[in-house]
Enzyme design. Structure first.
Site, PDB file in Angstrom:
ATOM      1  NE  ARG A  99      -0.485   0.614   4.995  1.00 47.20           N
ATOM      2  CZ  ARG A  99       0.225   1.611   5.497  1.00 47.20           C
ATOM      3  NH1 ARG A  99       0.466   2.695   4.762  1.00 47.20           N
ATOM      4  NH2 ARG A  99       0.724   1.553   6.722  1.00 47.20           N
ATOM      5  CD  GLU A 120       5.095  -2.065   9.685  1.00 46.43           C
ATOM      6  OE1 GLU A 120       6.041  -2.184  10.482  1.00 46.43           O
ATOM      7  OE2 GLU A 120       4.121  -1.317   9.881  1.00 46.43           O
ATOM      8  CG  ASP A 198       6.558   7.108  10.964  1.00 54.78           C
ATOM      9  OD1 ASP A 198       6.081   7.519   9.891  1.00 54.78           O
ATOM     10  OD2 ASP A 198       6.059   6.154  11.590  1.00 54.78           O
TER      11      ASP A 198
END
Length: 292
Positions: A99, A120, A198
């Site tokens: 995705r 993941e 992140d």
């Protein structure tokens, strides 16, 4: 210097991500990927609003009063005024388990974004560029586990990105004329914080503010990669950040609840909320898709 932000919207997102400030509206927009929701925060009133989405949007960009969205395996345009969504294109050749994840607008107005294995487990993530003609082209970088941080320096000459699983932030030389990336190097590591890089944002001094998943922190890195400031959160999983407010001195931070145990959630009940903190150095006005 340590700074502690406040919770401004206790939305309880499973995976809050993709914050974008809209100067014309004075709103902060972000998504909850896992629940396919769009959130809006009005700092003037403190009110929030939630919208249902037809895709699991993961990254946003401003475009003609609407929101460009990357989600699942497609790109589209969402109009909050009508709550209508128009699919622009889909990705071809991506594994079924992939995705979209993070994204950002380049100096030329193109939208750069990445994909990842939703579970993941495999390094099947790739990088892409959406041009003003709505055509998607690959960005030739090695496959990664979790694509994150799609940021360009103020002068557009440096591109920052990371594979969160590697605990490294990478920098590349960026040719603004051709979009070519060269000179791959490790900009900074996050081992010492015990967290995973992140989403990020850039301030007007060219410093990179990066959220550290599982470390309850957002770190400001100087252009040479050294740590300058640390923001400590009441949530262990900050996901992304952006600047906003009338003077662009408010750092908004999204967070996640996904994957946290009940004991952790009991001790960190604000996980999944939107946080904000005032900083000394303002951020840059958000770039809009299609406007170079």
């Amino acid at each position: 210097m340590l700074m502690t932000p406040e919770c401004v919207a206790p939305t309880g997102c499973a995976l809050g991500e993709g914050p974008v400030w809209s100067p014309s509206e004075g709103f902060l927009w972000w998504v909850d990927i896992k629940r396919a929701k769009l959130h809006r925060y009005n700092p003037r009133t403190g009110n929030t609003r939630r919208y249902d989405l037809p895709i699991r949007a993961s990254a946003l960009a401003l475009h003609d009063g609407c929101l460009l969205m990357a989600g699942d395996q497609e790109i589209g345009l969402y109009d909050p005024a009508t709550e209508g969504y128009e699919r622009w294109c889909t990705l071809s050749g991506e594994p079924e388990t992939n995705r979209t994840n993070d994204g950002g607008v380049a100096p030329d107005g193109s939208f750069w974004f990445g994909t990842m294995d939703d579970k993941e487990r495999e390094a099947t993530g790739s990088y892409f560029r959406l041009g003003a003609d709505r055509q998607v082209s690959p960005v030739r970088l090695p496959s990664v586990m979790v694509t994150n941080t799609m940021q360009f320096s103020p002068d557009g000459r440096t591109f920052y990105t990371c594979d969160s699983a590697e605990q490294e932030i990478l920098a590349f030389d960026h040719d603004s004329e051709t979009g070519t990336l060269t000179g791959r190097r490790v900009f900074a590591t996050t081992y010492e914080f015990g967290g995973f890089p992140d989403g990020s944002t850039i301030d007007s001094e060219g410093c990179l503010w990066t959220c550290l998943w599982d470390a309850s922190r957002v770190v400001r890195f100087l252009p040479d990669g050294t740590v300058d400031q640390v923001v400590t959160l009441a949530a262990p999983r900050p996901t992304s950040c952006t600047f906003g407010g009338p003077d662009m001195r408010t750092l908004f931070i999204t967070t996640a609840r996904a994957g946290l145990s009940f004991p952790v959630l009991d001790s960190r009940p604000l996980s999944g909320s939107l946080f904000a903190v005032t900083v000394d150095v303002p951020g840059l006005p958000p770039r809009e898709f299609g406007k170079g």
